[in-house]
Design a protein around this motif. Structure first.
Motif, PDB file in Angstrom:
ATOM      1  N   TYR A  51      39.937  12.627  73.106  1.00  0.00           N
ATOM      2  CA  TYR A  51      39.043  12.465  71.957  1.00  0.00           C
ATOM      3  C   TYR A  51      39.032  11.013  71.471  1.00  0.00           C
ATOM      4  O   TYR A  51      37.984  10.459  71.182  1.00  0.00           O
ATOM      5  CB  TYR A  51      39.482  13.425  70.849  1.00  0.00           C
ATOM      6  N   ASN A  52      40.239  10.407  71.434  1.00  0.00           N
ATOM      7  CA  ASN A  52      40.357   9.002  71.016  1.00  0.00           C
ATOM      8  C   ASN A  52      39.580   8.087  71.941  1.00  0.00           C
ATOM      9  O   ASN A  52      38.803   7.248  71.506  1.00  0.00           O
ATOM     10  CB  ASN A  52      41.827   8.545  70.995  1.00  0.00           C
ATOM     11  N   ILE A  53      39.816   8.277  73.225  1.00  0.00           N
ATOM     12  CA  ILE A  53      39.201   7.390  74.220  1.00  0.00           C
ATOM     13  C   ILE A  53      37.679   7.543  74.183  1.00  0.00           C
ATOM     14  O   ILE A  53      36.955   6.546  74.207  1.00  0.00           O
ATOM     15  CB  ILE A  53      39.751   7.677  75.631  1.00  0.00           C
ATOM     16  N   GLU A  54      37.198   8.742  74.096  1.00  0.00           N
ATOM     17  CA  GLU A  54      35.752   9.003  74.242  1.00  0.00           C
ATOM     18  C   GLU A  54      34.975   8.720  72.966  1.00  0.00           C
ATOM     19  O   GLU A  54      33.863   8.244  73.016  1.00  0.00           O
ATOM     20  CB  GLU A  54      35.525  10.469  74.639  1.00  0.00           C
ATOM     21  N   HIS A  55      35.555   9.000  71.820  1.00  0.00           N
ATOM     22  CA  HIS A  55      34.746   8.977  70.602  1.00  0.00           C
ATOM     23  C   HIS A  55      35.196   7.925  69.571  1.00  0.00           C
ATOM     24  O   HIS A  55      34.383   7.237  68.992  1.00  0.00           O
ATOM     25  CB  HIS A  55      34.752  10.359  69.933  1.00  0.00           C
ATOM     26  N   ILE A  56      36.511   7.777  69.365  1.00  0.00           N
ATOM     27  CA  ILE A  56      37.004   6.906  68.274  1.00  0.00           C
ATOM     28  C   ILE A  56      36.995   5.434  68.697  1.00  0.00           C
ATOM     29  O   ILE A  56      36.468   4.581  67.982  1.00  0.00           O
ATOM     30  CB  ILE A  56      38.425   7.314  67.809  1.00  0.00           C
ATOM     31  N   GLU A  57      37.563   5.117  69.800  1.00  0.00           N
ATOM     32  CA  GLU A  57      37.680   3.713  70.261  1.00  0.00           C
ATOM     33  C   GLU A  57      36.325   3.018  70.387  1.00  0.00           C
ATOM     34  O   GLU A  57      36.199   1.875  69.949  1.00  0.00           O
ATOM     35  CB  GLU A  57      38.487   3.661  71.564  1.00  0.00           C
ATOM     36  N   PRO A  58      35.265   3.711  70.938  1.00  0.00           N
ATOM     37  CA  PRO A  58      33.952   3.015  70.964  1.00  0.00           C
ATOM     38  C   PRO A  58      33.455   2.649  69.581  1.00  0.00           C
ATOM     39  O   PRO A  58      32.882   1.593  69.382  1.00  0.00           O
ATOM     40  CB  PRO A  58      33.027   4.038  71.611  1.00  0.00           C
TER      41      PRO A  58
END
Lengths: 111, 195
Positions: free
Chosen positions: A99-106
Motif C-alpha cells: 500500500y505504501n509503495i503503490e499509493h503513499i510514496e507517489p
C-alpha cells in the motif's frame, strides 16, 4: 308344373336361416352417424397444439433462466471467496508495504 | 311414398341437410341391404363389413347421385358391387390354398353362431353355393326377397328375359340337387330320410 318342380324348395320355405347380434341394427345406425358426421374443428381446437408448444418453450426458458441465475450467483460467490482466500494467505505487513509503495510514496514524491 | 322419396332426395343433395338425411337413409335401408349382402357372404362379420363399405361409398358418392333412379335401386347396386368385390378379393386371397371360395363360405357357415336354420335349410344353402355367383344373386333376390324382374334389371343391368331364364335354371338345378340327396321334407321343421 312349377309348383311340383318347386316341391322341395317350397317345403323348405323362404325364410332366411340367419340371425344377428342383439341390437345390431340400432348400433350400426349409430356407428354410421358417427362416421359420416364429422364435426367442424373449432378455432380453439386448432390453436391448442400451438398453445401447448408455446407453453413448453416458455417453461423451458424460465427453467433455463433460473439455472443460469443460480450459476451466476455461484460464480460471484466463488470470486468473492477467492479474494478472501488470497487475502488470507498474505501477511499484513506485506500488505502495508504494498500500500505504501503503490499509493503513499507517489503522493509524497509529488509534494 | 314417391313424395317422401323426392323430399329425401332434395335433402340429400342440400349440403346443410345431407348429414341428417343420410342418417335417415341408413335407418330406412340398412336391414334390407344387410340381408341382401348376408345371403351372398353368409357370415355376419363379413356382411357387417360389406354393409359399412356400402354406406360409406354411398355417402362419398352422394354428389354424383342425380336421382334418376330410386334411392333403393342405387343403394342395392352399390351393395351388390361391394359384395361381388368382397367375394372376388376373398377368392384372390385364397388362391394359394387351392380351396374354392364356396367351400370356405360353407365351412364358415357351418361354424357360424348366427346360423339358426335346421338341416334342410343348411342343405339349401349348400346347394345355393353350387350356383355361379351371378345366378346365386338372382336366385336370392327372387326367392328370398321377391324382388321383381324389372327392379332386378335396374340393379344388375341384365335384361328381364335373361334374369327369368337365370332364375328358372337356378331353381331346376337346386331341385335336382335336393332330390338327388333323397331327402323328403314334410315341413321346414322336419327332416325324413327316404329309402
Amino acid at each position: 308344373m312349377e309348383k311340383n318342380s318347386n316341391k322341395n324348395l317350397d317345403s323348405i320355405g323362404g325364410n332366411l336361416p340367419f340371425d344377428v347380434p342383439k341390437d345390431y341394427f340400432e348400433n350400426f345406425a349409430l356407428e354410421m352417424d358417427a362416421k359420416i358426421n364429422v364435426k367442424p374443428v373449432s378455432f380453439k381446437r386448432l390453436l391448442s397444439p400451438w398453445m401447448y408448444l408455446t407453453a413448453m418453450f416458455v417453461g423451458l426458458f424460465l427453467i433455463t433462466n433460473i439455472f443460469y441465475n443460480i450459476h451466476l450467483q455461484n460464480k460471484t460467490i466463488d470470486s468473492e471467496m477467492y479474494d478472501y482466500y488470497v487475502l488470507s494467505q498474505i501477511d499484513q505487513t506485506i500488505l502495508l508495504d504494498y500500500y505504501n509503495i503503490e499509493h503513499i510514496e507517489p503522493l509524497v514524491a509529488e509534494d | 311414398m314417391l313424395q317422401n322419396e323426392d323430399d329425401l332426395l332434395s335433402r340429400l343433395t342440400d349440403s346443410n341437410t345431407k348429414g341428417k338425411a343420410f342418417s335417415e337413409v341408413v335407418r330406412l335401408y340398412q336391414e334390407r341391404l344387410y340381408w341382401h349382402i348376408r345371403k351372398m357372404v353368409l357370415s355376419h362379420d363379413d356382411a357387417n363389413d360389406v354393409l359399412q363399405n356400402t354406406f360409406m361409398k354411398a355417402w362419398s358418392g352422394l354428389s354424383n347421385f342425380r336421382g334418376d333412379a330410386k334411392i333403393s335401386s342405387w343403394l342395392y347396386k352399390i351393395a351388390t358391387n361391394e359384395t361381388m368385390t368382397f367375394l372376388a378379393n376373398k377368392r384372390m386371397r385364397n388362391i394359394s390354398s387351392m380351396e374354392d371360395v364356396e367351400n370356405i363360405l360353407l365351412n364358415q357357415l357351418k361354424a357360424d353362431t348366427y346360423f339358426c336354420g335346421n338341416e334342410a335349410e343348411m342343405k339349401l344353402q349348400e346347394a345355393i353355393l353350387t350356383l355361379p355367383e351371378k345366378q346365386r344373386l338372382v336366385f336370392n333376390m327372387k326367392y328370398f326377397d321377391s324382388i321383381t324382374y324389372e327392379e332386378m334389371e335396374k340393379i344388375l343391368g341384365t335384361s328381364v328375359g335373361a334374369l327369368k331364364a337365370s332364375y328358372h335354371h337356378a331353381v331346376k338345378k337346386l331341385e335336382k340337387i335336393l332330390s338327388d340327396e333323397s331327402y323328403q321334407y314334410s315341413s321346414a321343421s322336419e327332416l325324413k330320410v327316404s329309402e
